[in-house]
Design a protein around this motif. Structure first.
Motif, PDB file in Angstrom:
ATOM      1  N   TYR A  33      41.753  15.755  29.134  1.00 49.97           N
ATOM      2  CA  TYR A  33      40.472  15.043  29.292  1.00 49.97           C
ATOM      3  C   TYR A  33      39.296  15.919  28.891  1.00 49.97           C
ATOM      4  O   TYR A  33      39.302  17.130  29.110  1.00 49.97           O
ATOM      5  CB  TYR A  33      40.324  14.624  30.759  1.00 49.97           C
ATOM      6  CG  TYR A  33      39.017  13.976  31.126  1.00 49.97           C
ATOM      7  CD1 TYR A  33      38.744  12.663  30.750  1.00 49.97           C
ATOM      8  CD2 TYR A  33      38.066  14.661  31.877  1.00 49.97           C
ATOM      9  CE1 TYR A  33      37.548  12.052  31.113  1.00 49.97           C
ATOM     10  CE2 TYR A  33      36.865  14.060  32.248  1.00 49.97           C
ATOM     11  CZ  TYR A  33      36.607  12.747  31.869  1.00 49.97           C
ATOM     12  OH  TYR A  33      35.434  12.153  32.219  1.00 49.97           O
ATOM     13  N   GLY A  34      38.282  15.292  28.332  1.00 52.59           N
ATOM     14  CA  GLY A  34      37.057  16.008  27.997  1.00 52.59           C
ATOM     15  C   GLY A  34      35.841  15.135  28.242  1.00 52.59           C
ATOM     16  O   GLY A  34      35.911  13.902  28.177  1.00 52.59           O
ATOM     17  N   GLY A  35      34.737  15.792  28.537  1.00 55.83           N
ATOM     18  CA  GLY A  35      33.458  15.100  28.702  1.00 55.83           C
ATOM     19  C   GLY A  35      32.361  15.968  28.149  1.00 55.83           C
ATOM     20  O   GLY A  35      32.546  16.663  27.144  1.00 55.83           O
ATOM     21  N   GLN A  36      31.202  15.956  28.798  1.00 53.41           N
ATOM     22  CA  GLN A  36      30.060  16.762  28.359  1.00 53.41           C
ATOM     23  C   GLN A  36      29.661  17.658  29.529  1.00 53.41           C
ATOM     24  O   GLN A  36      28.911  17.249  30.410  1.00 53.41           O
ATOM     25  CB  GLN A  36      28.902  15.868  27.920  1.00 53.41           C
ATOM     26  CG  GLN A  36      29.208  14.997  26.713  1.00 53.41           C
ATOM     27  CD  GLN A  36      30.125  13.820  27.027  1.00 53.41           C
ATOM     28  OE1 GLN A  36      29.867  13.071  27.966  1.00 53.41           O
ATOM     29  NE2 GLN A  36      31.191  13.653  26.261  1.00 53.41           N
ATOM     30  N   LEU A  37      30.186  18.893  29.524  1.00 52.12           N
ATOM     31  CA  LEU A  37      30.064  19.762  30.690  1.00 52.12           C
ATOM     32  C   LEU A  37      29.312  21.056  30.421  1.00 52.12           C
ATOM     33  O   LEU A  37      29.265  21.932  31.286  1.00 52.12           O
ATOM     34  CB  LEU A  37      31.460  20.080  31.248  1.00 52.12           C
ATOM     35  CG  LEU A  37      32.298  18.859  31.659  1.00 52.12           C
ATOM     36  CD1 LEU A  37      33.655  19.310  32.182  1.00 52.12           C
ATOM     37  CD2 LEU A  37      31.572  18.011  32.701  1.00 52.12           C
ATOM     38  N   VAL A  41      24.599  14.016  33.663  1.00 52.69           N
ATOM     39  CA  VAL A  41      25.225  12.697  33.530  1.00 52.69           C
ATOM     40  C   VAL A  41      26.652  12.704  34.061  1.00 52.69           C
ATOM     41  O   VAL A  41      27.039  11.876  34.894  1.00 52.69           O
ATOM     42  CB  VAL A  41      25.215  12.244  32.055  1.00 52.69           C
ATOM     43  CG1 VAL A  41      26.081  11.003  31.858  1.00 52.69           C
ATOM     44  CG2 VAL A  41      23.791  11.970  31.586  1.00 52.69           C
ATOM     45  N   ASN A  42      27.467  13.648  33.588  1.00 51.87           N
ATOM     46  CA  ASN A  42      28.875  13.700  33.988  1.00 51.87           C
ATOM     47  C   ASN A  42      29.034  14.013  35.474  1.00 51.87           C
ATOM     48  O   ASN A  42      29.914  13.460  36.146  1.00 51.87           O
ATOM     49  CB  ASN A  42      29.619  14.732  33.145  1.00 51.87           C
ATOM     50  CG  ASN A  42      29.977  14.231  31.759  1.00 51.87           C
ATOM     51  OD1 ASN A  42      31.143  14.121  31.395  1.00 51.87           O
ATOM     52  ND2 ASN A  42      28.967  13.923  30.943  1.00 51.87           N
ATOM     53  N   SER A  91      32.733  17.169  22.014  1.00 49.24           N
ATOM     54  CA  SER A  91      33.824  16.426  22.639  1.00 49.24           C
ATOM     55  C   SER A  91      34.343  15.328  21.720  1.00 49.24           C
ATOM     56  O   SER A  91      35.552  15.070  21.670  1.00 49.24           O
ATOM     57  CB  SER A  91      33.369  15.851  23.982  1.00 49.24           C
ATOM     58  OG  SER A  91      32.273  14.963  23.819  1.00 49.24           O
ATOM     59  N   ARG A  92      33.443  14.669  21.007  1.00 45.54           N
ATOM     60  CA  ARG A  92      33.892  13.641  20.049  1.00 45.54           C
ATOM     61  C   ARG A  92      34.806  14.240  19.002  1.00 45.54           C
ATOM     62  O   ARG A  92      35.867  13.697  18.676  1.00 45.54           O
ATOM     63  CB  ARG A  92      32.700  12.969  19.364  1.00 45.54           C
ATOM     64  CG  ARG A  92      33.120  11.976  18.271  1.00 45.54           C
ATOM     65  CD  ARG A  92      31.930  11.382  17.553  1.00 45.54           C
ATOM     66  NE  ARG A  92      31.233  12.334  16.699  1.00 45.54           N
ATOM     67  CZ  ARG A  92      31.610  12.640  15.462  1.00 45.54           C
ATOM     68  NH1 ARG A  92      32.708  12.115  14.937  1.00 45.54           N
ATOM     69  NH2 ARG A  92      30.906  13.499  14.737  1.00 45.54           N
ATOM     70  N   ARG A 128      35.556  11.041  27.812  1.00 48.78           N
ATOM     71  CA  ARG A 128      34.394  10.322  28.313  1.00 48.78           C
ATOM     72  C   ARG A 128      33.244  10.547  27.330  1.00 48.78           C
ATOM     73  O   ARG A 128      32.866  11.670  27.042  1.00 48.78           O
ATOM     74  CB  ARG A 128      33.997  10.852  29.698  1.00 48.78           C
ATOM     75  CG  ARG A 128      32.752  10.152  30.284  1.00 48.78           C
ATOM     76  CD  ARG A 128      31.482  10.950  30.028  1.00 48.78           C
ATOM     77  NE  ARG A 128      30.317  10.155  30.426  1.00 48.78           N
ATOM     78  CZ  ARG A 128      29.306   9.875  29.630  1.00 48.78           C
ATOM     79  NH1 ARG A 128      29.270  10.314  28.386  1.00 48.78           N
ATOM     80  NH2 ARG A 128      28.301   9.135  30.062  1.00 48.78           N
ATOM     81  N   ASN A 129      32.703   9.451  26.812  1.00 49.59           N
ATOM     82  CA  ASN A 129      31.565   9.575  25.908  1.00 49.59           C
ATOM     83  C   ASN A 129      30.865   8.230  25.816  1.00 49.59           C
ATOM     84  O   ASN A 129      31.228   7.273  26.488  1.00 49.59           O
ATOM     85  CB  ASN A 129      32.008  10.064  24.525  1.00 49.59           C
ATOM     86  CG  ASN A 129      30.953  10.946  23.856  1.00 49.59           C
ATOM     87  OD1 ASN A 129      29.761  10.658  23.919  1.00 49.59           O
ATOM     88  ND2 ASN A 129      31.394  12.020  23.211  1.00 49.59           N
ATOM     89  N   TRP A 130      29.853   8.159  24.959  1.00 53.37           N
ATOM     90  CA  TRP A 130      29.034   6.959  24.796  1.00 53.37           C
ATOM     91  C   TRP A 130      29.602   6.047  23.695  1.00 53.37           C
ATOM     92  O   TRP A 130      30.462   6.472  22.917  1.00 53.37           O
ATOM     93  CB  TRP A 130      27.607   7.366  24.466  1.00 53.37           C
ATOM     94  CG  TRP A 130      26.984   8.301  25.454  1.00 53.37           C
ATOM     95  CD1 TRP A 130      26.818   9.648  25.311  1.00 53.37           C
ATOM     96  CD2 TRP A 130      26.445   7.976  26.739  1.00 53.37           C
ATOM     97  NE1 TRP A 130      26.207  10.177  26.422  1.00 53.37           N
ATOM     98  CE2 TRP A 130      25.962   9.167  27.312  1.00 53.37           C
ATOM     99  CE3 TRP A 130      26.315   6.783  27.457  1.00 53.37           C
ATOM    100  CZ2 TRP A 130      25.366   9.210  28.566  1.00 53.37           C
ATOM    101  CZ3 TRP A 130      25.714   6.817  28.708  1.00 53.37           C
ATOM    102  CH2 TRP A 130      25.247   8.017  29.260  1.00 53.37           C
TER     103      TRP A 130
END
Length: 451
Positions: free
Chosen positions: A221-225, A233-234, A288-289, A301-303
């Protein structure tokens, strides 16, 4: 946006159960101005705001001529064609695109610096939705005439992001809700047919997928950290998706709770146990993208902007988008997006107002959806069968936005988000326990509220 590879770059949290009633109150704008000092809600009056300017003086929106549009770097290439159409129709009122860095914090800082010098270099601003209160309270943007914008055609939570106290100060150009992107090709091979709705299900799915030869080197898993707005946000999403809140229904900080701790623990423990790769704490939206598209991540997790770009990559046809998972069921996104506002110090404000109407209209919202997968603020676009066929994530996205929880809309937002980032990052990197980080954050936010 934060916020994200934001809608500004391209043009530009709450769970079920114990906090469901709070989400409803937020989205219906029944929360009132909070006396605690930290949060000033964006629930404005129905005044059409024809000539307001901040909270002092009036604005007649007079003067026509050249203006500027100021936003983050347009990595999608969709903004300039929209500006070109305006310029062709308005040769004496041309708009020049001033592109700021992709990082949301840097965008905000440059806009503030321009406002503090009362420079007329910036005319129309692309604001992250959480900046409206701060910019309006400092009288850096003008109150807009509400009745001149088709607000009744937009999603209500999105409209609320442009309101502050006595009216409308920014108008939605693009909404945003977080989505969970999944490598459906790998999930199918592992015998998994449905996307996870909880964090535990997601980790279990990853364990099965990683047994596949082609997935053994992938992370889960990845997000914006990274320590920037994306972390706010995360972090907020994790807290809300575990039943906690950053601020309570009265706007007071309430983050030192068992529920909030479960949310932060999910992120911190995931970094520690490898669910999130070590480099995941350096990811912003684009990092992350690219990790997801290059086959390094099973879930992301992204937009919504990712959908269009991933659909043109080597994983085209091999992924899907679903609601964010939570502790005990579907989680809640932070409410993202970008609005357009008119600088209080701009020249040619009649032109600036007309451009704000043009840029935020339904036609351009459709363009940004089709060209860059940006979430439209207009409700009708989510019901268009042809669009749903082309963008099957639209129903999921609408639900993400309607159930999203705003980040605190605070006058000193920069201070609040910096404190959140500092403490959350300390927990992610092991410098502090989640419990200590939240205890320190509670004190920091209380101090901010008392100022």
């Amino acid at each position: 946006m934060a916020t994200r590879m934001s809608a500004a770059d391209l043009i530009a949290t709450r769970p079920a159960g114990m906090v469901k009633s709070h989400r409803t109150r937020v989205l219906q704008c029944s929360a009132t101005l909070v006396a605690a000092g930290l949060v000033l809600t964006a629930c404005g009056s129905s005044d059409d705001g024809g000539s307001g300017s901040g909270q002092a003086g009036t604005t007649s929106f007079e003067g026509r001529g050249p203006i500027t549009y100021v936003a983050g770097k347009d990595t999608s290439g969709t903004v300039q064609p929209v500006l070109d159409r305006w310029n062709k129709l308005h040769p004496k009122e041309k708009v020049t695109f001033i592109q700021l860095p992709t990082d949301a914090d840097a965008q905000r800082q440059q806009m503030i610096q321009n406002a503090e010098t009362k420079s007329d270099a910036y005319s129309v601003l692309s604001l992250d939705v959480v900046w409206t209160s701060e910019f309006a309270a400092h009288q850096w943007i003008d109150k807009l005439p509400e009745k001149q914008f088709p607000l009744d055609k937009m999603l209500k939570p999105v409209v609320a992001t442009g309101q502050y106290r006595d009216g409308l100060y920014s108008v939605p150009a693009a909404a945003d809700g977080g989505l969970l992107y999944s490598r459906t090709d790998l999930l199918k091979k592992a015998g998994i047919t449905e996307p996870p709705t909880t964090w535990a299900q997601m980790k279990s799915a990853c364990a099965k997928v990683k047994k596949l030869p082609q997935a053994k080197d992938m992370s889960c898993y990845g997000g914006q950290l990274q320590k920037y707005e994306g972390l706010t946000v995360n972090f907020s999403e994790a807290v809300n998706s575990a039943g906690g809140v950053v601020t309570d229904e009265n706007g007071k900080p309430d983050v030192d709770t068992p529920e909030a701790r479960k949310g932060l623990d999910f992120l911190a423990d995931s970094v520690k146990d490898g669910t999130i790769p070590k480099e995941g704490v350096t990811y912003q939206e684009e990092d992350s993208r690219q990790a997801f598209q290059s086959g390094k991540l099973i879930f992301l997790r992204n937009w919504p902007y990712v959908y269009s770009l991933a659909g043109k990559s080597e994983i085209a046809g091999k992924f899907a988008a679903s609601p964010l998972p939570g502790l005990n069921g579907p989680g809640s996104s932070s409410l993202g997006g970008h609005n357009v506002a008119v600088s209080s110090f701009a020249k040619n404000k009649a032109t600036a107002l007309d451009f704000a109407k043009y840029f935020s209209n339904e036609e351009n919202a459709g363009v940004f959806l089709k060209e860059a997968s940006l979430a439209p603020p207009y409700a009708s676009l989510y019901d268009d069968k042809a669009l749903i066929e082309q963008y099957p994530y639209l129903p999921v996205l609408r639900e993400s936005i309607l159930s999203a929880v705003p980040r605190p809309q605070v006058v000193q937002y920069g201070d609040a988000t910096a404190k959140i980032q500092q403490e959350a990052y300390a927990a992610l990197t092991g410098a502090k326990s989640s419990a200590q980080a939240l205890k320190d954050l509670q004190k920091d936010l209380e101090k901010a509220a008392a100022q």
